[in-house]
Design a protein around this motif. Structure first.
Motif, PDB file in Angstrom:
ATOM      1  N   PHE A  94      11.346  -2.133   9.161  1.00  0.00           N
ATOM      2  CA  PHE A  94      12.006  -2.444   7.887  1.00  0.00           C
ATOM      3  C   PHE A  94      11.044  -2.249   6.719  1.00  0.00           C
ATOM      4  O   PHE A  94      11.376  -1.610   5.719  1.00  0.00           O
ATOM      5  N   SER A  95       9.821  -2.786   6.850  1.00  0.00           N
ATOM      6  CA  SER A  95       8.866  -2.653   5.743  1.00  0.00           C
ATOM      7  C   SER A  95       8.484  -1.197   5.517  1.00  0.00           C
ATOM      8  O   SER A  95       8.321  -0.759   4.379  1.00  0.00           O
ATOM      9  N   GLN A  96       8.382  -0.408   6.595  1.00  0.00           N
ATOM     10  CA  GLN A  96       8.095   1.019   6.441  1.00  0.00           C
ATOM     11  C   GLN A  96       9.255   1.735   5.746  1.00  0.00           C
ATOM     12  O   GLN A  96       9.031   2.626   4.924  1.00  0.00           O
ATOM     13  N   ALA A  97      10.473   1.337   6.067  1.00  0.00           N
ATOM     14  CA  ALA A  97      11.633   1.949   5.410  1.00  0.00           C
ATOM     15  C   ALA A  97      11.634   1.634   3.921  1.00  0.00           C
ATOM     16  O   ALA A  97      11.978   2.488   3.098  1.00  0.00           O
ATOM     17  N   VAL A  98      11.236   0.424   3.552  1.00  0.00           N
ATOM     18  CA  VAL A  98      11.205   0.037   2.135  1.00  0.00           C
ATOM     19  C   VAL A  98      10.143   0.822   1.390  1.00  0.00           C
ATOM     20  O   VAL A  98      10.415   1.394   0.328  1.00  0.00           O
ATOM     21  N   ILE A  99       8.912   0.887   1.918  1.00  0.00           N
ATOM     22  CA  ILE A  99       7.850   1.552   1.155  1.00  0.00           C
ATOM     23  C   ILE A  99       7.978   3.072   1.152  1.00  0.00           C
ATOM     24  O   ILE A  99       7.287   3.748   0.398  1.00  0.00           O
ATOM     25  N   SER A 100       8.879   3.609   1.963  1.00  0.00           N
ATOM     26  CA  SER A 100       9.103   5.057   1.909  1.00  0.00           C
ATOM     27  C   SER A 100      10.081   5.426   0.791  1.00  0.00           C
ATOM     28  O   SER A 100      10.332   6.604   0.552  1.00  0.00           O
ATOM     29  N   GLN A 101      10.599   4.413   0.103  1.00  0.00           N
ATOM     30  CA  GLN A 101      11.545   4.638  -0.997  1.00  0.00           C
ATOM     31  C   GLN A 101      10.852   4.454  -2.354  1.00  0.00           C
ATOM     32  O   GLN A 101       9.795   3.855  -2.451  1.00  0.00           O
ATOM     33  N   SER A 102      11.501   4.924  -3.385  1.00  0.00           N
ATOM     34  CA  SER A 102      10.954   4.843  -4.744  1.00  0.00           C
ATOM     35  C   SER A 102      11.376   3.540  -5.420  1.00  0.00           C
ATOM     36  O   SER A 102      12.341   2.891  -4.995  1.00  0.00           O
ATOM     37  N   PRO A 103      10.686   3.175  -6.508  1.00  0.00           N
ATOM     38  CA  PRO A 103      11.105   1.986  -7.263  1.00  0.00           C
ATOM     39  C   PRO A 103      12.560   2.042  -7.718  1.00  0.00           C
ATOM     40  O   PRO A 103      13.236   1.010  -7.723  1.00  0.00           O
ATOM     41  N   GLU A 104      13.057   3.230  -8.069  1.00  0.00           N
ATOM     42  CA  GLU A 104      14.452   3.304  -8.521  1.00  0.00           C
ATOM     43  C   GLU A 104      15.427   2.920  -7.415  1.00  0.00           C
ATOM     44  O   GLU A 104      16.532   2.466  -7.694  1.00  0.00           O
ATOM     45  N   ILE A 105      15.020   3.051  -6.157  1.00  0.00           N
ATOM     46  CA  ILE A 105      15.876   2.674  -5.029  1.00  0.00           C
ATOM     47  C   ILE A 105      15.684   1.205  -4.661  1.00  0.00           C
ATOM     48  O   ILE A 105      16.655   0.485  -4.446  1.00  0.00           O
ATOM     49  N   LYS A 165       8.834   8.059  -7.478  1.00  0.00           N
ATOM     50  CA  LYS A 165       7.829   8.326  -6.438  1.00  0.00           C
ATOM     51  C   LYS A 165       7.907   7.244  -5.354  1.00  0.00           C
ATOM     52  O   LYS A 165       7.991   6.055  -5.662  1.00  0.00           O
ATOM     53  N   PRO A 166       7.863   7.638  -4.063  1.00  0.00           N
ATOM     54  CA  PRO A 166       7.879   6.638  -2.986  1.00  0.00           C
ATOM     55  C   PRO A 166       6.718   5.651  -3.123  1.00  0.00           C
ATOM     56  O   PRO A 166       5.609   6.024  -3.506  1.00  0.00           O
ATOM     57  N   LEU A 167       6.988   4.401  -2.784  1.00  0.00           N
ATOM     58  CA  LEU A 167       5.976   3.354  -2.915  1.00  0.00           C
ATOM     59  C   LEU A 167       4.717   3.666  -2.103  1.00  0.00           C
ATOM     60  O   LEU A 167       3.599   3.421  -2.560  1.00  0.00           O
ATOM     61  N   ALA A 168       4.877   4.214  -0.905  1.00  0.00           N
ATOM     62  CA  ALA A 168       3.717   4.550  -0.076  1.00  0.00           C
ATOM     63  C   ALA A 168       2.840   5.585  -0.773  1.00  0.00           C
ATOM     64  O   ALA A 168       1.611   5.495  -0.737  1.00  0.00           O
ATOM     65  N   ASP A 169       3.459   6.557  -1.433  1.00  0.00           N
ATOM     66  CA  ASP A 169       2.705   7.573  -2.171  1.00  0.00           C
ATOM     67  C   ASP A 169       2.001   6.964  -3.380  1.00  0.00           C
ATOM     68  O   ASP A 169       0.877   7.344  -3.709  1.00  0.00           O
ATOM     69  N   ILE A 170       2.662   6.023  -4.020  1.00  0.00           N
ATOM     70  CA  ILE A 170       2.053   5.344  -5.168  1.00  0.00           C
ATOM     71  C   ILE A 170       0.772   4.639  -4.725  1.00  0.00           C
ATOM     72  O   ILE A 170      -0.277   4.753  -5.376  1.00  0.00           O
ATOM     73  N   ALA A 171       0.846   3.937  -3.603  1.00  0.00           N
ATOM     74  CA  ALA A 171      -0.339   3.231  -3.094  1.00  0.00           C
ATOM     75  C   ALA A 171      -1.446   4.220  -2.764  1.00  0.00           C
ATOM     76  O   ALA A 171      -2.595   4.051  -3.195  1.00  0.00           O
ATOM     77  N   LYS A 172      -1.114   5.257  -2.019  1.00  0.00           N
ATOM     78  CA  LYS A 172      -2.113   6.234  -1.591  1.00  0.00           C
ATOM     79  C   LYS A 172      -2.758   6.932  -2.783  1.00  0.00           C
ATOM     80  O   LYS A 172      -3.979   7.036  -2.870  1.00  0.00           O
ATOM     81  N   GLU A 173      -1.931   7.419  -3.710  1.00  0.00           N
ATOM     82  CA  GLU A 173      -2.453   8.148  -4.863  1.00  0.00           C
ATOM     83  C   GLU A 173      -3.233   7.246  -5.818  1.00  0.00           C
ATOM     84  O   GLU A 173      -4.042   7.725  -6.601  1.00  0.00           O
ATOM     85  N   SER A 174      -2.980   5.949  -5.751  1.00  0.00           N
ATOM     86  CA  SER A 174      -3.709   5.002  -6.591  1.00  0.00           C
ATOM     87  C   SER A 174      -4.982   4.520  -5.899  1.00  0.00           C
ATOM     88  O   SER A 174      -5.703   3.682  -6.445  1.00  0.00           O
ATOM     89  N   GLY A 175      -5.227   5.028  -4.687  1.00  0.00           N
ATOM     90  CA  GLY A 175      -6.418   4.646  -3.947  1.00  0.00           C
ATOM     91  C   GLY A 175      -6.370   3.226  -3.422  1.00  0.00           C
ATOM     92  O   GLY A 175      -7.400   2.577  -3.274  1.00  0.00           O
ATOM     93  N   LYS A 176      -5.156   2.761  -3.161  1.00  0.00           N
ATOM     94  CA  LYS A 176      -4.991   1.386  -2.687  1.00  0.00           C
ATOM     95  C   LYS A 176      -4.339   1.366  -1.318  1.00  0.00           C
ATOM     96  O   LYS A 176      -3.665   2.304  -0.901  1.00  0.00           O
ATOM     97  N   ASN A 177      -4.521   0.256  -0.643  1.00  0.00           N
ATOM     98  CA  ASN A 177      -3.937   0.027   0.664  1.00  0.00           C
ATOM     99  C   ASN A 177      -2.481  -0.407   0.491  1.00  0.00           C
ATOM    100  O   ASN A 177      -2.141  -1.089  -0.477  1.00  0.00           O
ATOM    101  N   VAL A 178      -1.637  -0.041   1.442  1.00  0.00           N
ATOM    102  CA  VAL A 178      -0.232  -0.430   1.394  1.00  0.00           C
ATOM    103  C   VAL A 178      -0.095  -1.956   1.411  1.00  0.00           C
ATOM    104  O   VAL A 178       0.815  -2.515   0.805  1.00  0.00           O
ATOM    105  N   MET A 179      -1.027  -2.635   2.075  1.00  0.00           N
ATOM    106  CA  MET A 179      -0.979  -4.100   2.112  1.00  0.00           C
ATOM    107  C   MET A 179      -1.087  -4.673   0.705  1.00  0.00           C
ATOM    108  O   MET A 179      -0.450  -5.682   0.385  1.00  0.00           O
TER     109      MET A 179
END
Length: 168
Positions: free
Chosen positions: A104-115, A143-157
Motif C-alpha cells: 500500500f505504501s509503495q502504491a501511494v509513493i508511486s503517485q504524484s501529489p495531484e493524485i 511528479k511521483p512522490l518516490a521520484d521527488i524523494a530521490k531527486e531531492s537526495g532524500k530517503n523515502v522514509m
C-alpha cells in the motif's frame, strides 16, 4: 591447503556475513541501491563456500543443536517467514509486493501529489509547499512522490515522516 581452509573458514564466513548484513540493511532502506545490490548478490554467493567450510569445521557442535528444540523452532520460524514472501511476493511487475501495508505504501509513493494529496486532506499545491518546506526541492504536483524523494537526495522514509500526521 586443508589447514588454510580450517584457519580461514570462520573468519571469511564472519567477514562476508558482515558485508551481506550491511548491504542487506542498505538495500532494505533503499540506500545506494545500485552498488549495494551487486555487492549483496555476488558476495552472498561467495559466502556459500565459507559457510560450507564453517559447517565442516564445526560439524559436531552443529549437529548437537538438533538435539534441542531451539533449532527445530528456529527452522520452523524461518520457513514460515520464507513462505510469507512466497504468499506476498516482493518486486512483482506492476506491484510493490510484500505484506499488504508495504504494498500500500509503495502504491501511494508511486503517485504524484495531484493524485494523493486529497488522501492527506490537502490540495496538490499545499502538498508541494509542505514538501519543499521540508527539503524536497524537486517537488512538483505531477511528479511521483518516490521520484521527488530521490531527486531531492532524500530517503523515502523522510517523505513518510513529512506526510504522516505527526510530520505536520
Amino acid at each position: 591447503m586443508k589447514q588454510w581452509f580450517m584457519s580461514y573458514s570462520t573468519p571469511l564466513f564472519t567477514g562476508l556475513f558482515l558485508v551481506s548484513l550491511v548491504s542487506g540493511v542498505a538495500l532494505f532502506f533503499h540506500i545506494e541501491v545500485g552498488w549495494f545490490h551487486a555487492m549483496h548478490e555476488w558476495l552472498s554467493m561467495v559466502l556459500i563456500l565459507p559457510f560450507v567450510l564453517h559447517l565442516w569445521r564445526n560439524w559436531r557442535p552443529f549437529v548437537n543443536y538438533f538435539k534441542r528444540s531451539a533449532m527445530v523452532q528456529s527452522l520452523v520460524i524461518s520457513t514460515i517467514a520464507a513462505v510469507l514472501f512466497v504468499v506476498w511476493p516482493a518486486g512483482e511487475e506492476g506491484g510493490a509486493g510484500g505484506p499488504p501495508p508495504f504494498a500500500f505504501s509503495q502504491a501511494v509513493i508511486s503517485q504524484s501529489p495531484e493524485i494523493v494529496a486529497p488522501v492527506f486532506e490537502m490540495s496538490a499545491s499545499e502538498m508541494v509547499v509542505k514538501l519543499k518546506d521540508s527539503g524536497f526541492a524537486s517537488a512538483e504536483e505531477s511528479k511521483p512522490l518516490a521520484d521527488i524523494a530521490k531527486e531531492s537526495g532524500k530517503n523515502v522514509m523522510a517523505l513518510y515522516v513529512v506526510l504522516t500526521p505527526k510530520g505536520n
